[in-house]
Design an enzyme around this catalytic site. Structure first.
Site, PDB file in Angstrom:
ATOM      1  N   CYS A 103       0.798  -1.056  -0.168  1.00 43.58           N
ATOM      2  CA  CYS A 103      -0.027   0.097   0.087  1.00 43.58           C
ATOM      3  C   CYS A 103       0.661   1.097  -0.154  1.00 43.58           C
ATOM      4  CB  CYS A 103      -1.188  -0.134   1.133  1.00 43.58           C
ATOM      5  SG  CYS A 103      -2.115  -1.240   1.142  1.00 43.58           S
ATOM      6  N   HIS A 153      -3.599   7.408   2.406  1.00 44.55           N
ATOM      7  CA  HIS A 153      -3.929   6.248   1.787  1.00 44.55           C
ATOM      8  C   HIS A 153      -5.332   5.810   2.145  1.00 44.55           C
ATOM      9  CE1 HIS A 153      -3.979   2.188   0.553  1.00 44.55           C
ATOM     10  NE2 HIS A 153      -3.806   1.535   1.576  1.00 44.55           N
ATOM     11  N   ASN A 212     -10.090  -0.008  -0.641  1.00 43.49           N
ATOM     12  CA  ASN A 212      -8.912   0.183  -0.647  1.00 43.49           C
ATOM     13  C   ASN A 212      -8.260  -0.652  -1.725  1.00 43.49           C
ATOM     14  OD1 ASN A 212      -6.264  -0.102  -0.090  1.00 43.49           O
ATOM     15  ND2 ASN A 212      -6.219  -1.207   1.855  1.00 43.49           N
TER      16      ASN A 212
HETATM   17  N1  COA Z   1     -18.451  -8.284   9.311  1.00 45.34           N
HETATM   18  C1  COA Z   1     -18.796  -8.679  10.403  1.00 45.34           C
HETATM   19  N2  COA Z   1     -18.191  -9.106  11.459  1.00 45.34           N
HETATM   20  C2  COA Z   1     -16.532  -9.033  11.171  1.00 45.34           C
HETATM   21  C3  COA Z   1     -15.961  -8.768   9.981  1.00 45.34           C
HETATM   22  C4  COA Z   1     -17.136  -8.438   8.923  1.00 45.34           C
HETATM   23  N3  COA Z   1     -16.598  -8.139   7.679  1.00 45.34           N
HETATM   24  N4  COA Z   1     -14.876  -8.873   9.967  1.00 45.34           N
HETATM   25  C5  COA Z   1     -14.375  -9.289  10.998  1.00 45.34           C
HETATM   26  N5  COA Z   1     -15.620  -9.226  11.821  1.00 45.34           N
HETATM   27  C6  COA Z   1     -15.551  -9.603  13.171  1.00 45.34           C
HETATM   28  C7  COA Z   1     -14.716 -10.624  13.675  1.00 45.34           C
HETATM   29  O1  COA Z   1     -14.656 -11.809  13.453  1.00 45.34           O
HETATM   30  C8  COA Z   1     -14.625 -10.294  15.340  1.00 45.34           C
HETATM   31  O2  COA Z   1     -15.613 -11.149  15.868  1.00 45.34           O
HETATM   32  P1  COA Z   1     -15.477 -11.869  17.238  1.00 45.34           P
HETATM   33  O3  COA Z   1     -15.510 -10.510  18.211  1.00 45.34           O
HETATM   34  O4  COA Z   1     -16.504 -12.458  17.537  1.00 45.34           O
HETATM   35  O5  COA Z   1     -13.921 -12.678  17.288  1.00 45.34           O
HETATM   36  C9  COA Z   1     -15.009  -8.873  15.362  1.00 45.34           C
HETATM   37  O6  COA Z   1     -15.662  -8.383  14.268  1.00 45.34           O
HETATM   38  C10 COA Z   1     -14.136  -7.821  15.784  1.00 45.34           C
HETATM   39  O7  COA Z   1     -13.000  -8.236  14.985  1.00 45.34           O
HETATM   40  P2  COA Z   1     -11.731  -7.040  14.700  1.00 45.34           P
HETATM   41  O8  COA Z   1     -10.883  -7.583  13.776  1.00 45.34           O
HETATM   42  O9  COA Z   1     -11.270  -7.251  16.148  1.00 45.34           O
HETATM   43  O10 COA Z   1     -12.371  -5.763  14.305  1.00 45.34           O
HETATM   44  P3  COA Z   1     -11.777  -4.342  14.220  1.00 45.34           P
HETATM   45  O11 COA Z   1     -12.806  -3.607  15.042  1.00 45.34           O
HETATM   46  O12 COA Z   1     -10.266  -4.216  14.491  1.00 45.34           O
HETATM   47  O13 COA Z   1     -12.261  -4.205  12.708  1.00 45.34           O
HETATM   48  C11 COA Z   1     -10.782  -4.050  10.576  1.00 45.34           C
HETATM   49  C12 COA Z   1     -11.468  -4.967  11.732  1.00 45.34           C
HETATM   50  C13 COA Z   1     -10.185  -4.846   9.641  1.00 45.34           C
HETATM   51  C14 COA Z   1     -11.922  -3.319  10.069  1.00 45.34           C
HETATM   52  C15 COA Z   1      -9.766  -3.105  11.290  1.00 45.34           C
HETATM   53  O14 COA Z   1      -8.909  -3.927  12.102  1.00 45.34           O
HETATM   54  C16 COA Z   1      -8.730  -2.389  10.496  1.00 45.34           C
HETATM   55  O15 COA Z   1      -9.344  -1.594   9.411  1.00 45.34           O
HETATM   56  N6  COA Z   1      -7.663  -2.822  10.411  1.00 45.34           N
HETATM   57  C17 COA Z   1      -6.698  -2.104   9.645  1.00 45.34           C
HETATM   58  C18 COA Z   1      -6.702  -2.758   8.349  1.00 45.34           C
HETATM   59  C19 COA Z   1      -5.907  -2.008   7.232  1.00 45.34           C
HETATM   60  O16 COA Z   1      -5.796  -1.141   7.239  1.00 45.34           O
HETATM   61  N7  COA Z   1      -5.390  -2.994   6.153  1.00 45.34           N
HETATM   62  C20 COA Z   1      -4.868  -2.520   5.048  1.00 45.34           C
HETATM   63  C21 COA Z   1      -3.557  -1.957   5.484  1.00 45.34           C
HETATM   64  S1  COA Z   1      -2.939  -1.389   4.061  1.00 45.34           S
END
Ligand code: COA
Length: 334
Positions: free
Chosen positions: A114, A260, A290
């Site tokens: 990214c 980004h 993204n």
């Molecule tokens: N729909 C519904 N639930 C989802 C889901 C989706 N698409 N994706 C994950 N979950 C669930 C998980 O399974 C978890 O369930 P659990 O509590 O029963 O285990 C819960 O949601 C929380 O998951 P978590 O990963 O802790 O959520 P979060 O608040 O961290 O949000 C992201 C997830 C991916 C949105 C967030 O972590 C994020 O944006 N991180 C950075 C990602 C990024 O920038 N990536 C690219 C970098 S270039």
């Protein structure tokens, strides 16, 4: 004469196919609200069957050349950043080279995920400042959708990513003339490489892909979302300030901040931390998801077409991504 590189054309291309959050709910256990609240994304573009990365890159390059009023024959080198190569080898830049009929100019693929666009920008800028090339195409291009797991198991990663390409033409100008790229800083931390990665197919595996690897889902990206989020909101402000300071500029001098487009919450967090007013930040993740290395050049292309980028304005670009990689650039538009 001391040289500087200046952006003389921008372009973008995204697939026509719109994939909404409602579509996602048909394939996996998720809700439209969960996706929008956690990421800001409402829809993204995914390729139709048969549409290749180089098709998107070609569209972006043609638009950039047209805005610059230049022809392919005016270009000396192509730098293309991607994390989703068209084939194992050669690089996507070669298929773009073929698609735009680029003669025998060199082309280079760059793998910095990214932050790939900023890595490519730094290298292109250095090549121009050194006097090696007069005009360089800098391209970011991704087709993520063909490699995503649309089942519930892949939902954390899959809802985030979109396909697209952005391109710009960098040209050598007199450094005293004013506008151009003022500074680019990039960093990496390979010790976190496995926090956001796709293991296979790869040459560390023997064979590179087989049924066992497919069953173990090694061909799907995996991500420690919270870990990535935490590092992104720390590294992005850090490198943005480092870059401004290296250019002897202050935060208040900047007219437009382009971040980004990984997660709207990351960008809001960064803007809040640096006390950047909302109206100075442009986002399009709500519509495009993204697009990794393509995200920043697509934003630039949209900003230039919306008339936001008036001559003389200072534009800051900042990214964070897999690797880990992060970087920032500051440029004066014009
Ligand atoms: N729909 C519904 N639930 C989802 C889901 C989706 N698409 N994706 C994950 N979950 C669930 C998980 O399974 C978890 O369930 P659990 O509590 O029963 O285990 C819960 O949601 C929380 O998951 P978590 O990963 O802790 O959520 P979060 O608040 O961290 O949000 C992201 C997830 C991916 C949105 C967030 O972590 C994020 O944006 N991180 C950075 C990602 C990024 O920038 N990536 C690219 C970098 S270039």
């Amino acid at each position: 004469m001391a040289l500087r590189s200046r952006i003389v054309g921008t372009g973008m291309s995204v697939p026509d196919r719109v994939v909404t959050n409602a579509d996602m709910t048909q394939w996996m256990d998720t809700t439209e609200e969960w996706i929008e609240q956690r990421t800001g994304i409402r829809e993204r573009r995914w390729v139709e069957d048969g549409q290749k990365p180089s098709d998107l890159a070609r569209g972006a390059v043609v638009a950039a050349l047209s805005q610059a009023e230049l022809d392919v024959s005016d270009i000396d080198c192509i730098l293309l950043a991607t994390l989703s190569p068209e084939h194992d080898f050669p690089g996507t830049s070669f298929f773009l080279h073929e698609a735009i009929d680029a003669g025998d100019i060199p082309c280079i693929d760059l793998r910095a995920q990214c932050s790939g666009f900023l890595y490519a920008l730094q290298i292109a800028d250095s090549l121009i400042v050194a006097g090696r090339y007069e005009r360089v195409l800098v391209v970011g291009c991704e087709v993520h959708s063909t490699g995503l797991d649309v089942s519930t198991e892949g939902r954390d990663v899959t809802v985030i990513f979109g396909d697209g390409s952005g391109a710009l033409v960098l040209e050598a100008v007199d450094a005293d003339a004013g506008p151009g790229v003022l500074e680019v800083r990039v960093h990496a931390q390979g010790k976190h490489a496995r926090k956001l990665w796709t293991e296979g197919p790869g040459s560390a595996m023997y064979p590179r892909i087989d049924h066992a690897a497919l069953e173990a889902r090694k061909h799907y990206p995996i991500m420690d979302g919270r870990f990535v989020f935490k590092h992104a909101v720390t590294r992005m402000p850090e490198v943005l300030l480092e870059t401004l300071s290296a250019a002897s500029l202050k935060l208040e001098d900047v007219d437009l901040f382009l971040f980004h487009q990984a997660n709207l919450r990351i960008n809001e967090f960064v803007a809040h931390k640096l006390e950047i007013p909302k109206e100075k930040v442009l986002n399009n993740i709500q519509r495009l998801g993204n697009c990794s290395a393509a995200a920043l050049p697509i934003l630039l292309a949209e900003a230039s077409r919306e008339g936001i980028l008036e001559p003389g304005k200072l534009v800051s670009l900042t990214a964070f991504g897999s690797g880990f990689t992060w970087g920032s650039a500051i440029l004066r538009w014009g």
